[in-house]
Design a protein around this motif. Structure first.
Motif, PDB file in Angstrom:
ATOM      1  N   SER A 211      -1.563   3.007 -21.481  1.00 34.10           N
ATOM      2  CA  SER A 211      -3.005   2.791 -21.354  1.00 34.10           C
ATOM      3  C   SER A 211      -3.647   3.906 -20.541  1.00 34.10           C
ATOM      4  CB  SER A 211      -3.282   1.441 -20.690  1.00 34.10           C
ATOM      5  OG  SER A 211      -2.830   1.443 -19.340  1.00 34.10           O
ATOM      6  N   SER A 212      -4.971   4.034 -20.662  1.00 36.50           N
ATOM      7  CA  SER A 212      -5.683   5.098 -19.944  1.00 36.50           C
ATOM      8  C   SER A 212      -5.529   4.948 -18.437  1.00 36.50           C
ATOM      9  CB  SER A 212      -7.166   5.081 -20.327  1.00 36.50           C
ATOM     10  OG  SER A 212      -7.339   5.361 -21.692  1.00 36.50           O
ATOM     11  N   CYS A 213      -5.707   3.739 -17.933  1.00 42.83           N
ATOM     12  CA  CYS A 213      -5.549   3.507 -16.492  1.00 42.83           C
ATOM     13  C   CYS A 213      -4.084   3.613 -16.093  1.00 42.83           C
ATOM     14  CB  CYS A 213      -6.117   2.145 -16.107  1.00 42.83           C
ATOM     15  SG  CYS A 213      -7.920   2.016 -16.231  1.00 42.83           S
ATOM     16  N   GLY A 214      -3.178   3.195 -16.977  1.00 39.17           N
ATOM     17  CA  GLY A 214      -1.746   3.273 -16.681  1.00 39.17           C
ATOM     18  C   GLY A 214      -1.255   4.694 -16.495  1.00 39.17           C
ATOM     19  N   LYS A 215      -1.891   5.635 -17.162  1.00 45.49           N
ATOM     20  CA  LYS A 215      -1.508   7.043 -17.005  1.00 45.49           C
ATOM     21  C   LYS A 215      -1.891   7.582 -15.633  1.00 45.49           C
ATOM     22  CE  LYS A 215      -1.955   7.945 -21.956  1.00 45.49           C
ATOM     23  NZ  LYS A 215      -2.735   8.614 -23.016  1.00 45.49           N
ATOM     24  N   LEU A 216      -2.708   6.837 -14.924  1.00 47.96           N
ATOM     25  CA  LEU A 216      -3.149   7.229 -13.578  1.00 47.96           C
ATOM     26  C   LEU A 216      -2.532   6.311 -12.524  1.00 47.96           C
ATOM     27  CD1 LEU A 216      -6.890   7.681 -14.556  1.00 47.96           C
ATOM     28  CD2 LEU A 216      -5.299   9.537 -14.050  1.00 47.96           C
ATOM     29  N   ALA A 217      -1.339   5.803 -12.821  1.00 38.24           N
ATOM     30  CA  ALA A 217      -0.710   4.814 -11.946  1.00 38.24           C
ATOM     31  C   ALA A 217      -0.555   5.304 -10.512  1.00 38.24           C
ATOM     32  CB  ALA A 217       0.654   4.421 -12.516  1.00 38.24           C
ATOM     33  N   HIS A 218      -0.374   6.603 -10.327  1.00 41.43           N
ATOM     34  CA  HIS A 218      -0.132   7.133  -8.980  1.00 41.43           C
ATOM     35  C   HIS A 218      -1.296   6.865  -8.028  1.00 41.43           C
ATOM     36  CE1 HIS A 218      -2.382  10.274 -11.096  1.00 41.43           C
ATOM     37  NE2 HIS A 218      -2.793  10.691  -9.921  1.00 41.43           N
ATOM     38  N   VAL A 219      -2.531   6.742  -8.553  1.00 44.27           N
ATOM     39  CA  VAL A 219      -3.663   6.511  -7.653  1.00 44.27           C
ATOM     40  C   VAL A 219      -3.634   5.102  -7.077  1.00 44.27           C
ATOM     41  CG1 VAL A 219      -5.074   8.168  -8.930  1.00 44.27           C
ATOM     42  CG2 VAL A 219      -5.322   5.722  -9.408  1.00 44.27           C
ATOM     43  N   PHE A 220      -2.960   4.161  -7.754  1.00 48.37           N
ATOM     44  CA  PHE A 220      -2.859   2.784  -7.266  1.00 48.37           C
ATOM     45  C   PHE A 220      -1.815   2.648  -6.162  1.00 48.37           C
ATOM     46  CE2 PHE A 220      -4.683   2.312 -11.480  1.00 48.37           C
ATOM     47  CZ  PHE A 220      -5.638   1.336 -11.303  1.00 48.37           C
ATOM     48  N   THR A 221      -0.814   3.496  -6.156  1.00 45.36           N
ATOM     49  CA  THR A 221       0.296   3.359  -5.195  1.00 45.36           C
ATOM     50  C   THR A 221       0.280   4.419  -4.097  1.00 45.36           C
ATOM     51  OG1 THR A 221       1.738   4.714  -6.606  1.00 45.36           O
ATOM     52  CG2 THR A 221       1.761   2.322  -6.955  1.00 45.36           C
ATOM     53  N   LYS A 222      -0.619   5.371  -4.189  1.00 45.39           N
ATOM     54  CA  LYS A 222      -0.612   6.497  -3.247  1.00 45.39           C
ATOM     55  C   LYS A 222      -0.777   6.034  -1.809  1.00 45.39           C
ATOM     56  CE  LYS A 222      -2.543  11.154  -2.792  1.00 45.39           C
ATOM     57  NZ  LYS A 222      -3.454  12.159  -3.421  1.00 45.39           N
ATOM     58  N   ARG A 223      -1.700   5.120  -1.553  1.00 46.93           N
ATOM     59  CA  ARG A 223      -1.939   4.664  -0.183  1.00 46.93           C
ATOM     60  C   ARG A 223      -0.768   3.831   0.329  1.00 46.93           C
ATOM     61  NH1 ARG A 223      -5.766   7.781   1.850  1.00 46.93           N
ATOM     62  NH2 ARG A 223      -5.158   6.561   3.669  1.00 46.93           N
ATOM     63  N   LEU A 224      -0.185   3.004  -0.522  1.00 46.25           N
ATOM     64  CA  LEU A 224       0.962   2.193  -0.122  1.00 46.25           C
ATOM     65  C   LEU A 224       2.167   3.074   0.180  1.00 46.25           C
ATOM     66  CD1 LEU A 224       2.369  -0.487   0.334  1.00 46.25           C
ATOM     67  CD2 LEU A 224       2.705  -0.681  -2.143  1.00 46.25           C
ATOM     68  N   GLU A 225       2.404   4.073  -0.634  1.00 48.38           N
ATOM     69  CA  GLU A 225       3.514   4.998  -0.383  1.00 48.38           C
ATOM     70  C   GLU A 225       3.330   5.729   0.935  1.00 48.38           C
ATOM     71  OE1 GLU A 225       3.312   7.341  -3.894  1.00 48.38           O
ATOM     72  OE2 GLU A 225       4.561   5.999  -5.091  1.00 48.38           O
ATOM     73  N   ALA A 226       2.091   6.125   1.230  1.00 48.43           N
ATOM     74  CA  ALA A 226       1.812   6.812   2.494  1.00 48.43           C
ATOM     75  C   ALA A 226       2.042   5.886   3.684  1.00 48.43           C
ATOM     76  CB  ALA A 226       0.371   7.324   2.493  1.00 48.43           C
ATOM     77  N   ARG A 227       1.672   4.622   3.543  1.00 44.59           N
ATOM     78  CA  ARG A 227       1.869   3.668   4.644  1.00 44.59           C
ATOM     79  C   ARG A 227       3.349   3.452   4.914  1.00 44.59           C
ATOM     80  NH1 ARG A 227      -1.122   0.277   7.513  1.00 44.59           N
ATOM     81  NH2 ARG A 227      -0.245  -1.683   8.282  1.00 44.59           N
ATOM     82  N   ILE A 228       4.126   3.317   3.861  1.00 41.62           N
ATOM     83  CA  ILE A 228       5.568   3.130   4.024  1.00 41.62           C
ATOM     84  C   ILE A 228       6.198   4.362   4.657  1.00 41.62           C
ATOM     85  CG2 ILE A 228       7.728   2.869   2.751  1.00 41.62           C
ATOM     86  CD1 ILE A 228       6.125   1.138   0.739  1.00 41.62           C
ATOM     87  N   LYS A 229       5.791   5.525   4.246  1.00 44.52           N
ATOM     88  CA  LYS A 229       6.311   6.774   4.800  1.00 44.52           C
ATOM     89  C   LYS A 229       5.991   6.900   6.277  1.00 44.52           C
ATOM     90  CE  LYS A 229       6.235  11.801   4.072  1.00 44.52           C
ATOM     91  NZ  LYS A 229       5.660  12.902   3.233  1.00 44.52           N
ATOM     92  N   ASN A 230       4.768   6.564   6.656  1.00 42.62           N
ATOM     93  CA  ASN A 230       4.367   6.653   8.060  1.00 42.62           C
ATOM     94  C   ASN A 230       5.156   5.670   8.913  1.00 42.62           C
ATOM     95  OD1 ASN A 230       2.474   8.613   7.515  1.00 42.62           O
ATOM     96  ND2 ASN A 230       0.779   7.168   7.268  1.00 42.62           N
ATOM     97  N   ARG A 231       5.438   4.481   8.387  1.00 43.46           N
ATOM     98  CA  ARG A 231       6.212   3.497   9.152  1.00 43.46           C
ATOM     99  C   ARG A 231       7.637   3.989   9.390  1.00 43.46           C
ATOM    100  NH1 ARG A 231       5.085  -2.842   7.702  1.00 43.46           N
ATOM    101  NH2 ARG A 231       2.974  -2.933   8.525  1.00 43.46           N
ATOM    102  N   LYS A 232       8.204   4.673   8.429  1.00 38.09           N
ATOM    103  CA  LYS A 232       9.554   5.185   8.589  1.00 38.09           C
ATOM    104  C   LYS A 232       9.639   6.252   9.664  1.00 38.09           C
ATOM    105  CE  LYS A 232      11.314   4.253   3.933  1.00 38.09           C
ATOM    106  NZ  LYS A 232      11.825   4.848   2.662  1.00 38.09           N
ATOM    107  N   HIS A 233       8.530   6.956   9.884  1.00 39.00           N
ATOM    108  CA  HIS A 233       8.521   8.048  10.860  1.00 39.00           C
ATOM    109  C   HIS A 233       8.171   7.558  12.264  1.00 39.00           C
ATOM    110  CE1 HIS A 233       7.839  11.269   7.509  1.00 39.00           C
ATOM    111  NE2 HIS A 233       9.062  10.781   7.531  1.00 39.00           N
ATOM    112  N   LEU A 234       7.811   6.287  12.399  1.00 44.69           N
ATOM    113  CA  LEU A 234       7.489   5.751  13.722  1.00 44.69           C
ATOM    114  C   LEU A 234       8.733   5.599  14.589  1.00 44.69           C
ATOM    115  CD1 LEU A 234       4.792   3.049  12.833  1.00 44.69           C
ATOM    116  CD2 LEU A 234       4.439   5.296  13.836  1.00 44.69           C
TER     117      LEU A 234
END
Length: 392
Positions: free
Chosen positions: A369-392
């Motif tokens: 789907s058109s929105c599905g091809k842009l899946a990275h924009v839905f998970t970008k903030r969550l991935e960043a939050r998880i990454k920041n928690r690992k570095h704490l």
């Protein structure tokens, strides 16, 4: 020489006497003066007064004309409790609104207070779930209010657009003790801390009373530019699903008086109820509105044909808004996948294993789907939050 020695000796003696007297006086004051509790209360009162004096730093009041240039930097010492309001009528919206509140709790670091407006039969549903969540994530409090329309003609307001959606138009009157709040529709999900959205209050100038995102980013598919039969804000109109409201300024500007007048005048021309009335208001008072980026109100319209929200492309989606039941219908599988991943997540589980990975799995299945091809924009903030928690 002996005379000098005597003078020095007398001077030292006098200094010692002064010190002893000072210590004695301090002892008397501590014993017979205000108690520790009284002194602490006085300090608290001074702090409270200071907070009130510096309320502009939280709610955007008394700022200079240059946006973001605060008169004082002292606001950073005081973190406000974020006020979040939502209106729910109908059983089918209960789980949706709880999912939204869950996302706010997951992402937000500061304290929050939820104002939940609903009908009496639904109140127990919220009390049961929220009390359970508080035992695991004690960063929020809540108040449940009964849906109430103070103006004449409750029936017409309650049925405007969707059941009791117009309730939010009267929040300045109903929440008369609240200075400012964030209102969201039930069909929203947060993917970024609420304090990041709350910070837009600091960017509002001294005349602005609310903040919203545009209804569209392209005139060719914008609803208001093609179909509206009433005045609306700017070129595209605004979407009211995620709205920062400076209630103090709205009350001072007689917001509800204006809204009543516009309803009387345009009631036969409006389609989207409360959102249309908000657009009409800001069409006459555009200087009263602050417009923030579309990433804070990302809807299917932003991606169903092509990517139309550049800030979401750059920064990731901050708030997902599942308009037209896109969280629940097969027509928008990308939005449905995001919603169901959040719905399945439970407090105490791992963000990466139990939220991100299921979300990615659901999004990969929708890559056609058109929105599905842009899946990275839905998970970008969550991935960043998880990454920041690992570095704490």
């Amino acid at each position: 020489m002996k005379f000098r020695t005597r003078v020095v000796g007398v001077t030292v003696l006098l200094i010692l006497v002064v010190i002893i007297l000072a210590l004695g006086l301090l002892s008397v004051v501590m014993r017979f003066g205000p108690s520790r509790e009284t002194r602490n209360r006085a300090m608290f009162d001074q702090t409270s007064a200071f907070k009130k004096i510096n309320a502009f730093s939280i709610f955007g009041m008394d700022q200079r004309k240059d946006r973001g240039q605060l008169v004082s930097k002292q606001h950073s010492f005081f973190r406000p409790v974020i006020q979040l309001a939502v209106v729910i009528c109908g059983d089918d919206r209960v789980n949706e609104s709880l999912n939204m509140l869950k996302s706010a709790i997951i992402y937000t670091n500061t304290s929050m207070h939820f104002h939940i407006f609903t009908d009496p039969p639904l109140m127990t549903n919220f009390i049961t779930v929220l009390d359970h969540w508080k035992s695991m994530a004690d960063k929020f409090t809540y108040t449940i209010h009964e849906v109430t329309f103070l103006q004449e003609g409750e029936k017409k307001w309650r049925s405007l657009f969707k059941p009791c959606a117009a309730q939010r138009l009267f929040l300045p009157t109903l929440l008369h003790d609240v200075d400012a709040l964030l209102y969201v529709d039930t069909d929203t999900l947060f993917f970024r801390p609420l304090e990041d959205l709350w910070n837009f209050f600091d960017l509002m100038n001294s005349s602005q009373i609310a903040a919203l995102t545009p209804e569209a980013e392209d005139l060719s598919i914008g609803w208001y530019s093609r179909f509206a039969r009433h005045p609306y804000y700017g070129k595209f109109g605004v979407n009211s699903g995620v709205m920062l409201m400076n209630l103090t300024r709205m009350r001072d500007f007689n917001w509800n008086g204006h809204i009543n007048d516009y309803f009387t005048k345009y009631r036969l021309n409006i389609t989207w109820g409360d959102q249309d009335l908000i657009n009409i208001f800001f069409s006459f008072y555009p200087e009263k509105l602050y417009v923030y980026p579309c990433e804070w109100n990302f809807r299917p319209d932003h991606c169903m044909y092509r990517m139309l929200c550049q800030s979401a492309q750059d920064n990731g989606v901050s708030v997902v808004h599942g308009i037209r039941r896109s969280f629940h219908e097969k027509k928008h599988p990308t939005f449905s996948a995001v919603y169901h991943a959040m719905e399945a997540f439970q407090f105490g589980q791992d963000l990466e294993k139990d939220l991100l990975l299921p979300m990615l799995a659901g999004l990969i299945n929708q890559s056609h789907s058109s929105c599905g091809k842009l899946a990275h924009v839905f998970t970008k903030r969550l991935e960043a939050r998880i990454k920041n928690r690992k570095h704490l």
